[in-house]
Design a protein around this motif. Structure first.
Motif, PDB file in Angstrom:
ATOM      1  N   MET A 170      12.594  43.005  56.766  1.00 40.27           N
ATOM      2  CA  MET A 170      11.788  43.442  57.097  1.00 40.27           C
ATOM      3  C   MET A 170      12.853  43.859  58.098  1.00 40.27           C
ATOM      4  SD  MET A 170      10.224  46.149  56.287  1.00 40.27           S
ATOM      5  CE  MET A 170       8.853  45.679  55.483  1.00 40.27           C
ATOM      6  N   ALA A 171      12.839  45.212  58.579  1.00 40.34           N
ATOM      7  CA  ALA A 171      13.558  45.864  59.840  1.00 40.34           C
ATOM      8  C   ALA A 171      13.528  47.453  59.536  1.00 40.34           C
ATOM      9  CB  ALA A 171      14.816  45.857  59.349  1.00 40.34           C
ATOM     10  N   ARG A 187      15.704  47.038  64.308  1.00 42.53           N
ATOM     11  CA  ARG A 187      15.120  45.920  64.684  1.00 42.53           C
ATOM     12  C   ARG A 187      14.163  44.792  63.504  1.00 42.53           C
ATOM     13  NH1 ARG A 187      12.555  48.529  69.454  1.00 42.53           N
ATOM     14  NH2 ARG A 187      14.210  48.978  70.954  1.00 42.53           N
ATOM     15  N   GLU A 188      14.709  43.724  63.254  1.00 37.05           N
ATOM     16  CA  GLU A 188      14.414  42.571  62.398  1.00 37.05           C
ATOM     17  C   GLU A 188      12.897  41.892  62.687  1.00 37.05           C
ATOM     18  OE1 GLU A 188      15.583  42.267  59.154  1.00 37.05           O
ATOM     19  OE2 GLU A 188      17.400  42.953  60.109  1.00 37.05           O
ATOM     20  N   ARG A 189      11.792  42.895  61.865  1.00 37.60           N
ATOM     21  CA  ARG A 189      10.752  42.083  61.658  1.00 37.60           C
ATOM     22  C   ARG A 189      10.342  40.655  60.721  1.00 37.60           C
ATOM     23  NH1 ARG A 189       8.586  42.674  66.175  1.00 37.60           N
ATOM     24  NH2 ARG A 189       6.299  42.800  65.407  1.00 37.60           N
ATOM     25  N   PRO A 190       9.778  39.748  62.265  1.00 38.49           N
ATOM     26  CA  PRO A 190       9.151  38.688  60.899  1.00 38.49           C
ATOM     27  C   PRO A 190       8.193  38.674  59.594  1.00 38.49           C
ATOM     28  CG  PRO A 190       7.623  38.332  63.009  1.00 38.49           C
ATOM     29  CD  PRO A 190       9.142  39.971  63.388  1.00 38.49           C
ATOM     30  N   VAL A 193       3.871  42.229  57.696  1.00 37.26           N
ATOM     31  CA  VAL A 193       5.075  43.016  58.532  1.00 37.26           C
ATOM     32  C   VAL A 193       4.291  43.713  59.839  1.00 37.26           C
ATOM     33  CG1 VAL A 193       6.125  45.036  57.834  1.00 37.26           C
ATOM     34  CG2 VAL A 193       6.834  43.512  59.420  1.00 37.26           C
ATOM     35  N   SER A 194       3.833  43.351  61.216  1.00 37.17           N
ATOM     36  CA  SER A 194       2.938  44.257  61.898  1.00 37.17           C
ATOM     37  C   SER A 194       4.175  45.118  62.786  1.00 37.17           C
ATOM     38  CB  SER A 194       3.042  43.531  62.613  1.00 37.17           C
ATOM     39  OG  SER A 194       2.480  44.014  63.560  1.00 37.17           O
ATOM     40  N   VAL A 195       4.117  46.108  62.673  1.00 40.59           N
ATOM     41  CA  VAL A 195       5.112  47.285  62.767  1.00 40.59           C
ATOM     42  C   VAL A 195       4.607  48.554  64.152  1.00 40.59           C
ATOM     43  CG1 VAL A 195       6.389  47.239  60.728  1.00 40.59           C
ATOM     44  CG2 VAL A 195       4.817  48.891  61.171  1.00 40.59           C
ATOM     45  N   ARG A 196       5.152  49.284  65.089  1.00 38.87           N
ATOM     46  CA  ARG A 196       4.325  49.686  66.312  1.00 38.87           C
ATOM     47  C   ARG A 196       3.979  50.946  65.413  1.00 38.87           C
ATOM     48  NH1 ARG A 196       7.206  51.424  71.136  1.00 38.87           N
ATOM     49  NH2 ARG A 196       8.963  51.165  68.958  1.00 38.87           N
ATOM     50  N   ASN A 197       3.360  51.538  65.588  1.00 36.31           N
ATOM     51  CA  ASN A 197       2.997  53.389  64.847  1.00 36.31           C
ATOM     52  C   ASN A 197       3.943  54.182  65.194  1.00 36.31           C
ATOM     53  OD1 ASN A 197       1.047  52.293  62.477  1.00 36.31           O
ATOM     54  ND2 ASN A 197      -0.339  52.355  63.859  1.00 36.31           N
ATOM     55  N   PRO A 198       4.858  55.089  64.877  1.00 37.60           N
ATOM     56  CA  PRO A 198       5.273  56.844  65.581  1.00 37.60           C
ATOM     57  C   PRO A 198       4.286  57.099  66.485  1.00 37.60           C
ATOM     58  CG  PRO A 198       4.934  55.897  63.271  1.00 37.60           C
ATOM     59  CD  PRO A 198       4.368  55.386  63.085  1.00 37.60           C
ATOM     60  N   ALA A 199       4.602  57.684  67.501  1.00 40.86           N
ATOM     61  CA  ALA A 199       4.144  58.663  68.529  1.00 40.86           C
ATOM     62  C   ALA A 199       3.348  59.992  67.370  1.00 40.86           C
ATOM     63  CB  ALA A 199       5.178  59.599  69.431  1.00 40.86           C
ATOM     64  N   GLY A 202       7.869  60.292  62.278  1.00 40.52           N
ATOM     65  CA  GLY A 202       7.941  59.127  60.854  1.00 40.52           C
ATOM     66  C   GLY A 202       8.841  57.079  61.803  1.00 40.52           C
ATOM     67  N   VAL A 203       8.592  57.475  60.428  1.00 35.54           N
ATOM     68  CA  VAL A 203       8.944  55.539  61.171  1.00 35.54           C
ATOM     69  C   VAL A 203       9.624  55.623  59.378  1.00 35.54           C
ATOM     70  CG1 VAL A 203       6.960  54.459  60.202  1.00 35.54           C
ATOM     71  CG2 VAL A 203       8.160  53.180  61.986  1.00 35.54           C
ATOM     72  N   ALA A 204      10.833  55.115  59.561  1.00 37.51           N
ATOM     73  CA  ALA A 204      11.168  53.798  58.427  1.00 37.51           C
ATOM     74  C   ALA A 204      11.285  52.066  58.033  1.00 37.51           C
ATOM     75  CB  ALA A 204      12.856  54.519  58.318  1.00 37.51           C
ATOM     76  N   LEU A 205      11.734  52.165  56.785  1.00 36.49           N
ATOM     77  CA  LEU A 205      11.242  50.262  56.593  1.00 36.49           C
ATOM     78  C   LEU A 205      12.519  50.077  55.463  1.00 36.49           C
ATOM     79  CD1 LEU A 205       7.513  50.229  55.703  1.00 36.49           C
ATOM     80  CD2 LEU A 205       8.254  50.473  58.005  1.00 36.49           C
TER      81      LEU A 205
END
Length: 57
Positions: A1-2, A12-15, A21-27, A31-34
């Motif tokens: 996952m990136a 950025r790779e995320r484990p 998977v844990s990602v930081r929420n966007p402002a 938006g955020v892409a996966l």
């Protein structure tokens, strides 16, 4: 996952742990892409990218 936090310029790779998977929420308003890369036991691979998967509040 990136995940990119700069509009997709740098991924950025995320484990992935226990299927999560844990990602930081966007402002707010951004938006955020996966991107996921998967492979089966036979070595067949696929990559899936979801742009603007969700937006921050």
């Amino acid at each position: 996952m990136a995940v990119p936090y700069d509009g997709g310029a740098t991924w950025r790779e995320r484990p992935v742990r226990d299927g999560r998977v844990s990602v930081r929420n966007p402002a707010a308003g951004r938006g955020v892409a996966l991107r996921a890369r998967v492979a089966d036991r036979d070595g067949t691979t696929a990559t899936v990218t979801v742009r603007d998967a969700y937006r921050g509040r």
